[in-house]
Scaffold this motif. Structure first.
Motif, short mmCIF file in Angstrom:
data_model
loop_
_atom_site.label_atom_id
_atom_site.label_comp_id
_atom_site.label_asym_id
_atom_site.label_seq_id
_atom_site.Cartn_x
_atom_site.Cartn_y
_atom_site.Cartn_z
N GLN A 228 -7.08 3.28 -8.68
CA GLN A 228 -8.38 2.67 -8.47
C GLN A 228 -8.21 1.30 -7.83
O GLN A 228 -7.25 0.58 -8.09
N LEU A 229 -9.18 0.95 -7.00
CA LEU A 229 -9.20 -0.40 -6.44
C LEU A 229 -9.68 -1.39 -7.50
O LEU A 229 -10.50 -1.04 -8.35
N PRO A 230 -9.18 -2.61 -7.45
CA PRO A 230 -9.68 -3.63 -8.39
C PRO A 230 -11.16 -3.90 -8.16
O PRO A 230 -11.72 -3.58 -7.11
N LEU B 18 -11.39 5.29 9.14
CA LEU B 18 -10.36 4.32 8.78
C LEU B 18 -10.67 3.64 7.45
O LEU B 18 -9.77 3.40 6.64
N ALA B 19 -11.95 3.35 7.21
CA ALA B 19 -12.32 2.67 5.97
C ALA B 19 -12.06 3.55 4.75
O ALA B 19 -11.59 3.06 3.71
N THR B 20 -12.36 4.82 4.86
CA THR B 20 -12.11 5.74 3.75
C THR B 20 -10.62 5.81 3.47
O THR B 20 -10.17 5.73 2.31
N ASN B 21 -9.84 5.95 4.53
CA ASN B 21 -8.40 5.99 4.39
C ASN B 21 -7.88 4.66 3.85
O ASN B 21 -7.00 4.62 2.98
N LEU B 22 -8.46 3.60 4.33
CA LEU B 22 -8.08 2.25 3.91
C LEU B 22 -8.23 2.07 2.40
O LEU B 22 -7.35 1.52 1.73
N SER B 23 -9.34 2.51 1.85
CA SER B 23 -9.60 2.29 0.44
C SER B 23 -8.56 2.99 -0.43
O SER B 23 -8.10 2.44 -1.44
N GLN B 24 -8.14 4.18 -0.02
CA GLN B 24 -7.11 4.91 -0.76
C GLN B 24 -5.77 4.21 -0.64
O GLN B 24 -5.02 4.05 -1.63
N GLN B 25 -5.44 3.76 0.55
CA GLN B 25 -4.14 3.15 0.79
C GLN B 25 -4.03 1.77 0.17
O GLN B 25 -2.96 1.39 -0.31
N LEU B 26 -5.10 1.03 0.19
CA LEU B 26 -5.08 -0.30 -0.43
C LEU B 26 -4.88 -0.17 -1.94
O LEU B 26 -4.16 -0.96 -2.55
N ALA B 27 -5.53 0.82 -2.53
CA ALA B 27 -5.34 1.06 -3.97
C ALA B 27 -3.87 1.32 -4.28
O ALA B 27 -3.32 0.81 -5.25
N SER B 28 -3.21 2.09 -3.42
CA SER B 28 -1.80 2.40 -3.62
C SER B 28 -0.95 1.15 -3.51
O SER B 28 -0.04 0.92 -4.33
N ALA B 29 -1.23 0.30 -2.52
CA ALA B 29 -0.45 -0.90 -2.31
C ALA B 29 -0.60 -1.88 -3.46
O ALA B 29 0.37 -2.51 -3.90
N LEU B 30 -1.82 -2.02 -3.97
CA LEU B 30 -2.06 -3.01 -5.03
C LEU B 30 -1.68 -2.51 -6.40
O LEU B 30 -1.49 -3.30 -7.33
N SER B 31 -1.56 -1.19 -6.57
CA SER B 31 -1.25 -0.65 -7.89
C SER B 31 0.12 -1.08 -8.37
O SER B 31 0.37 -1.17 -9.57
N SER B 32 1.02 -1.35 -7.43
CA SER B 32 2.38 -1.73 -7.82
C SER B 32 2.59 -3.24 -7.86
O SER B 32 3.67 -3.71 -8.19
N ALA B 33 1.53 -4.01 -7.51
CA ALA B 33 1.64 -5.45 -7.49
C ALA B 33 1.12 -6.05 -8.79
O ALA B 33 0.25 -5.47 -9.45
N ASP C 248 -8.34 -3.02 9.79
CA ASP C 248 -8.38 -1.63 9.41
C ASP C 248 -7.14 -1.40 8.54
O ASP C 248 -6.07 -1.08 9.03
N ILE C 249 -7.27 -1.59 7.24
CA ILE C 249 -6.11 -1.74 6.38
C ILE C 249 -5.58 -0.38 5.96
O ILE C 249 -6.19 0.32 5.19
N GLN C 250 -4.43 0.00 6.51
CA GLN C 250 -3.83 1.27 6.18
C GLN C 250 -2.45 1.01 5.61
O GLN C 250 -1.63 0.38 6.25
N ILE C 251 -2.17 1.50 4.42
CA ILE C 251 -0.89 1.18 3.81
C ILE C 251 -0.15 2.44 3.44
O ILE C 251 0.73 2.88 4.13
N SER C 252 -0.47 3.11 2.39
CA SER C 252 0.14 4.40 2.04
C SER C 252 -0.84 5.16 1.18
O SER C 252 -1.64 4.58 0.47
N THR C 253 -0.79 6.45 1.25
CA THR C 253 -1.81 7.26 0.59
C THR C 253 -1.78 7.07 -0.92
O THR C 253 -0.74 7.15 -1.55
#
Length: 373
Positions: A34-36, A353-368, A23-28
């Motif tokens: 956007q997710l890749p 959790l999945a809806t929240n996850l998708s937003q947070q994962l996008a945030s985490a990956l946007s800076s990578a 259940d991947i939660q990172i930051s809003t």
């Protein structure tokens, strides 16, 4: 070597399948992130992401291939998923636009399309510690990587070497494990307390995480998300097992503190791994805070009950899972509950959790940096 089924089954009341952090939660994420476009979803872990592999393990201690599991699944039938319906990998694969359901790799009739778009290698009851898998007679994390190797072989036979390599490099790889290790071997059965204090056992498991991430990377995985621990002390089963008065339903704060300290170490480890693995995007997933938020402020999310599961409702649960005779709050009422059984969330909670996850994962990956070969 696995324990005999009879010996392992004797520990069922205390062996808990724990919600871990696929259940991947990172930051809003902000609205414009956007997710890749991932090519596939590839899942490693425990019961929170086991979409049915344990159905094909004859000696597995934990199975969800019977009612009332699956009451709210699209077919209304149990599938081996440890909830009343879909699991988080299913919801997330749908959000990514890849497919509606993530199949278990051990399913005997996987199609070429299933292989191209990803599978789950997860097994209920497993953990990073091999002892955890042995107790539950589950697929160990090492064995899951071996299944990944077989998956890649079949992927190559379908797509050719170059396309298969691109698919693996472009996949989202999620790892959800760890909490079973603490419950089996430290909090309830206490096997590893003979060898480690809490910090030492955390470090032991983190060394396993590091090895696993490097193996996945060496096989071509480039975007790897590893989940932290949930608030273990807030699981209904832990309230029952750990509190002197099981009718006093409150979180076990010492276990929650243990989850927090482990998560802090994991986050630092994953940052170091990303910096050392060229072209990788290695993300930490924080399930602790959003799950605790649902438990602490249930009405905000439409929940009514947070201290017991829908399946087994009205009982002080001493077993982790439900059997065919377990009372249920009813399929229509499951959405009022955070937990389906005494360990696993309802499908409604997973969807949130999945809806929240998708937003947070996008945030985490946007800076990578984008992954590369």
């Amino acid at each position: 070597m696995h324990l005999p089924r009879t010996a392992a089954a004797a520990t069922t009341a205390l062996i808990i399948i724990i919600l871990t952090a696929a259940d991947i939660q990172i930051s809003t994420a902000s609205p414009n992130q956007q997710l890749p476009n991932f090519t596939a979803v590839i899942i490693f872990g425990d019961s929170t992401v086991d979409t049915g592999n344990n159905n094909y393990l004859p000696d597995a201690v934990f199975r969800a291939d019977h009612p009332p599991y699956g009451e709210n699944f699209p077919t209304g039938q149990p599938t081996g998923r440890f909830s009343d319906g879909k699991l988080l990998p299913d919801f997330f694969a749908s959000i990514l636009g890849i497919k509606q359901l993530v199949p278990p790799f051990l399913h005997p009739n996987l199609s070429d399309s299933d292989i191209r778009t990803g599978v789950s290698f997860a097994s209920a009851g497993t953990g990073y510690d091999d002892l955890t898998a042995t107790i539950a007679q589950a697929i160990s994390m090492d064995e899951q990587v071996e299944l990944f190797e077989k998956y890649v072989v079949r992927l190559r036979s379908i797509m050719g070497d170059d396309a298969a390599k691109e698919t693996v490099q472009g996949a989202l790889v999620a790892v959800s494990a760890g909490a079973n290790d603490f419950v089996y071997n430290y909090y309830d059965l206490m096997t590893r307390r003979l060898e480690f204090d809490l910090s030492g056992y955390q470090d032991f498991l983190l060394s396993k995480v590091q090895t696993l991430v490097k193996r996945i990377y060496n096989m071509g995985g480039r975007t790897i998300v590893v989940g932290g621990l949930p608030p273990i002390g807030c699981l209904p089963i832990q309230m029952t097992v750990e509190l002197q008065n099981p009718l006093e339903r409150r979180c076990v704060e010492t276990q929650n503190l243990g989850s927090q300290s482990y998560n802090a170490k994991l986050k630092k480890l994953l940052a170091k791994l990303q910096s050392s693995l060229a072209g990788s995007r290695v993300a930490y997933s924080n399930v602790y805070d959003p799950l605790l938020e649902m438990i602490t402020h249930p009405t905000k999310y439409g929940f009514v009950e947070t201290k017991q599961g829908c399946c087994g409702s009205g009982l002080v649960e001493m077993a982790a899972l439900c059997n065919a005779e377990s009372p249920s709050c009813g399929k229509e009422m499951a959405s009022n509950y955070v937990f389906w059984d005494s360990v696993h969330p309802t499908s409604t909670a997973y969807q949130i959790l999945a809806t929240n996850l998708s937003q947070q994962l996008a945030s985490a990956l946007s800076s990578a940096s984008p992954p590369s070969s």
